[in-house]
Scaffold this motif. Structure first.
Motif, PDB file in Angstrom:
ATOM      1  N   GLU A  21       8.496  60.818  40.278  1.00  0.00           N
ATOM      2  CA  GLU A  21       7.824  62.243  39.338  1.00  0.00           C
ATOM      3  C   GLU A  21       8.929  63.128  38.464  1.00  0.00           C
ATOM      4  O   GLU A  21       8.734  63.086  37.641  1.00  0.00           O
ATOM      5  CB  GLU A  21       7.488  62.968  39.737  1.00  0.00           C
ATOM      6  N   ILE A  22      10.047  63.390  38.878  1.00  0.00           N
ATOM      7  CA  ILE A  22      11.483  64.439  38.958  1.00  0.00           C
ATOM      8  C   ILE A  22      11.856  63.487  37.683  1.00  0.00           C
ATOM      9  O   ILE A  22      12.201  63.813  36.438  1.00  0.00           O
ATOM     10  CB  ILE A  22      12.125  64.427  39.467  1.00  0.00           C
ATOM     11  N   GLU A  24      10.913  61.304  35.688  1.00  0.00           N
ATOM     12  CA  GLU A  24      10.133  61.141  34.913  1.00  0.00           C
ATOM     13  C   GLU A  24       9.534  62.473  34.159  1.00  0.00           C
ATOM     14  O   GLU A  24       9.098  62.327  32.529  1.00  0.00           O
ATOM     15  CB  GLU A  24       8.700  60.766  34.531  1.00  0.00           C
ATOM     16  N   ASN A  25       9.598  63.443  34.816  1.00  0.00           N
ATOM     17  CA  ASN A  25       9.760  64.703  33.688  1.00  0.00           C
ATOM     18  C   ASN A  25      10.847  65.196  33.141  1.00  0.00           C
ATOM     19  O   ASN A  25      10.691  65.944  32.022  1.00  0.00           O
ATOM     20  CB  ASN A  25       9.599  65.846  35.284  1.00  0.00           C
ATOM     21  N   LYS A  28      10.961  63.351  29.832  1.00  0.00           N
ATOM     22  CA  LYS A  28      10.327  63.296  28.689  1.00  0.00           C
ATOM     23  C   LYS A  28      10.373  64.852  28.690  1.00  0.00           C
ATOM     24  O   LYS A  28       9.963  64.790  27.256  1.00  0.00           O
ATOM     25  CB  LYS A  28       8.341  63.542  29.422  1.00  0.00           C
ATOM     26  N   ASN A  29      10.294  65.393  28.709  1.00  0.00           N
ATOM     27  CA  ASN A  29      11.153  66.032  29.062  1.00  0.00           C
ATOM     28  C   ASN A  29      12.525  67.660  27.914  1.00  0.00           C
ATOM     29  O   ASN A  29      12.362  68.717  27.424  1.00  0.00           O
ATOM     30  CB  ASN A  29      10.735  67.715  29.605  1.00  0.00           C
ATOM     31  N   TYR A  59      14.359  74.026  35.497  1.00  0.00           N
ATOM     32  CA  TYR A  59      12.685  72.584  35.809  1.00  0.00           C
ATOM     33  C   TYR A  59      12.839  72.428  37.751  1.00  0.00           C
ATOM     34  O   TYR A  59      12.119  72.548  38.504  1.00  0.00           O
ATOM     35  CB  TYR A  59      13.291  71.446  35.082  1.00  0.00           C
ATOM     36  N   CYS A  60      14.677  72.115  38.074  1.00  0.00           N
ATOM     37  CA  CYS A  60      14.573  71.961  39.447  1.00  0.00           C
ATOM     38  C   CYS A  60      14.338  73.084  40.096  1.00  0.00           C
ATOM     39  O   CYS A  60      13.943  72.827  41.462  1.00  0.00           O
ATOM     40  CB  CYS A  60      16.197  71.237  39.081  1.00  0.00           C
TER      41      CYS A  60
END
Length: 81
Positions: A21-22, A24-25, A28-29, A59-60
């Motif tokens: 998930e991390i 991919e995020n 993507k961003n 984000y993290c």
């Protein structure tokens, strides 16, 4: 000249963290390359080349406690500074 200037590295401590998930995020961003996301559901190591390291940190930090943060300007390193 480097396409992505900052080597961004950090650890995230939390509960229920997901490498996939991390990864991919971030892909993507946040624009960058050389992304590594390694760890388990309690501790993740991030390594990423980007021009916007603050986005990675933001984000993290939303996922857990961040520490051992290293942001190196690879352009300065390449120029011998």
């Amino acid at each position: 000249m480097l396409l992505y200037r900052f080597d961004t590295q950090l650890l995230i401590e939390g509960n229920g963290l997901s490498e996939d998930e991390i990864y991919e995020n971030i892909v993507k961003n946040i624009e960058g390359d050389c992304l590594l996301v390694v760890g388990d559901e309690k501790l993740i190591k991030i390594h990423f080349h980007t021009n916007e390291p603050w986005k990675v940190l933001e984000y993290c930090a939303s996922l857990g406690d961040i520490h051992d943060i290293v942001i190196e300007n690879m352009e300065r390193q390449a120029n011998g500074f």
